[in-house]
Design a protein around this motif. Structure first.
Motif, mmCIF file in Angstrom:
data_model
loop_
_atom_site.group_PDB
_atom_site.id
_atom_site.type_symbol
_atom_site.label_atom_id
_atom_site.label_comp_id
_atom_site.label_asym_id
_atom_site.label_seq_id
_atom_site.Cartn_x
_atom_site.Cartn_y
_atom_site.Cartn_z
ATOM 1 N N GLY A 1 0.792 -1.215 0.000
ATOM 2 C CA GLY A 1 0.000 0.000 0.000
ATOM 3 C C GLY A 1 0.823 1.263 0.000
ATOM 4 O O GLY A 1 2.060 1.216 -0.059
ATOM 5 N N TRP A 2 0.092 2.341 0.054
ATOM 6 C CA TRP A 2 0.692 3.667 0.057
ATOM 7 C C TRP A 2 0.151 4.482 1.230
ATOM 8 O O TRP A 2 -1.054 4.455 1.522
ATOM 9 N N TYR A 3 1.052 5.209 1.851
ATOM 10 C CA TYR A 3 0.716 6.138 2.919
ATOM 11 C C TYR A 3 1.301 7.497 2.534
ATOM 12 O O TYR A 3 2.148 7.579 1.654
ATOM 13 N N ARG A 4 0.842 8.524 3.217
ATOM 14 C CA ARG A 4 1.427 9.835 2.978
ATOM 15 C C ARG A 4 1.473 10.632 4.268
ATOM 16 O O ARG A 4 0.693 10.394 5.180
ATOM 17 N N GLN A 5 2.416 11.561 4.295
ATOM 18 C CA GLN A 5 2.551 12.420 5.461
ATOM 19 C C GLN A 5 2.817 13.839 4.985
ATOM 20 O O GLN A 5 3.845 14.102 4.344
ATOM 21 N N ALA A 6 1.903 14.714 5.303
ATOM 22 C CA ALA A 6 2.044 16.122 4.977
ATOM 23 C C ALA A 6 2.737 16.835 6.136
ATOM 24 O O ALA A 6 2.700 16.353 7.274
ATOM 25 N N PRO A 7 3.350 17.969 5.879
ATOM 26 C CA PRO A 7 4.044 18.705 6.953
ATOM 27 C C PRO A 7 3.110 19.008 8.122
ATOM 28 O O PRO A 7 1.999 19.514 7.929
ATOM 29 N N GLY A 8 3.545 18.654 9.309
ATOM 30 C CA GLY A 8 2.767 18.934 10.503
ATOM 31 C C GLY A 8 1.613 17.993 10.753
ATOM 32 O O GLY A 8 0.838 18.201 11.693
ATOM 33 N N LYS A 9 1.487 16.959 9.926
ATOM 34 C CA LYS A 9 0.378 16.024 10.079
ATOM 35 C C LYS A 9 0.902 14.615 10.282
ATOM 36 O O LYS A 9 2.053 14.305 9.979
ATOM 37 N N GLN A 10 0.012 13.761 10.780
ATOM 38 C CA GLN A 10 0.384 12.368 10.968
ATOM 39 C C GLN A 10 0.338 11.615 9.647
ATOM 40 O O GLN A 10 -0.372 12.000 8.711
ATOM 41 N N ARG A 11 1.101 10.535 9.585
ATOM 42 C CA ARG A 11 1.066 9.689 8.409
ATOM 43 C C ARG A 11 -0.317 9.060 8.290
ATOM 44 O O ARG A 11 -0.869 8.586 9.290
ATOM 45 N N GLU A 12 -0.860 9.024 7.098
ATOM 46 C CA GLU A 12 -2.183 8.456 6.884
ATOM 47 C C GLU A 12 -2.157 7.476 5.718
ATOM 48 O O GLU A 12 -1.360 7.614 4.785
ATOM 49 N N VAL A 13 -3.042 6.516 5.773
ATOM 50 C CA VAL A 13 -3.139 5.545 4.700
ATOM 51 C C VAL A 13 -3.818 6.193 3.510
ATOM 52 O O VAL A 13 -4.764 6.972 3.651
ATOM 53 N N VAL A 14 -3.318 5.881 2.332
ATOM 54 C CA VAL A 14 -3.897 6.380 1.092
ATOM 55 C C VAL A 14 -4.651 5.257 0.382
ATOM 56 O O VAL A 14 -5.816 5.411 0.023
ATOM 57 N N ALA A 15 -3.978 4.133 0.183
ATOM 58 C CA ALA A 15 -4.586 3.013 -0.527
ATOM 59 C C ALA A 15 -3.850 1.738 -0.170
ATOM 60 O O ALA A 15 -2.646 1.765 0.095
ATOM 61 N N ARG A 16 -4.587 0.629 -0.202
ATOM 62 C CA ARG A 16 -4.005 -0.668 0.076
ATOM 63 C C ARG A 16 -4.515 -1.655 -0.962
ATOM 64 O O ARG A 16 -5.620 -1.505 -1.511
ATOM 65 N N ILE A 17 -3.702 -2.685 -1.211
ATOM 66 C CA ILE A 17 -4.104 -3.712 -2.170
ATOM 67 C C ILE A 17 -3.579 -5.056 -1.692
ATOM 68 O O ILE A 17 -2.416 -5.167 -1.277
ATOM 69 N N THR A 18 -4.440 -6.062 -1.752
ATOM 70 C CA THR A 18 -4.035 -7.404 -1.340
ATOM 71 C C THR A 18 -3.361 -8.128 -2.495
ATOM 72 O O THR A 18 -3.344 -7.652 -3.622
#
Length: 119
Positions: free
Chosen positions: A35-52
């Protein structure tokens, strides 16, 4: 040791598309969900998309109908096709892979690739 290497980030204008790639390399491993996660400045890392492994996908509400995650199991690669990019998509994007190596479970991460969307 397994390494994940991302590519495809960059500086783009709002509204365009961009594709990220992430390839796993190493010896004696198998991959499960990626999958993919992202982290913007000043924010927590968040999930973007996942695939099995079988291709089932899940997306964050903020990217549904704009982003598409896919994978090529033979190439140990996961992709993130991003369309209609918005300035709020600006972040460091990280690839993640759950896998097994020598009978142990692992959660591997890439080093991240910067995506910057200008308005």
């Amino acid at each position: 040791q397994v390494q994940l290497v991302e590519s495809g980030g960059g500086l783009v204008q709002a509204g365009v598309s961009l594709r990220l790639s992430c390839t796993a390399s190493g010896r004696a491993f198998s991959l499960n969900a990626m999958g993919w996660y992202r982290q913007a400045p000043g924010k927590q890392r968040e999930v973007v998309a996942r695939i099995t492994t079988g291709g089932n996908t899940a997306y964050a509400d903020s990217v549904k109908r704009r982003f598409t995650v896919s994978r090529d199991n033979a190439k140990y690669t996961v992709y993130l096709q991003m369309s209609s990019l918005k300035p709020e998509d600006t972040a460091v994007y990280y690839c993640d892979a759950d896998g097994i190596r020598f009978g142990r479970l692992y959660d591997w991460w890439g080093q991240g690739t910067q995506v910057t969307v200008s308005s």
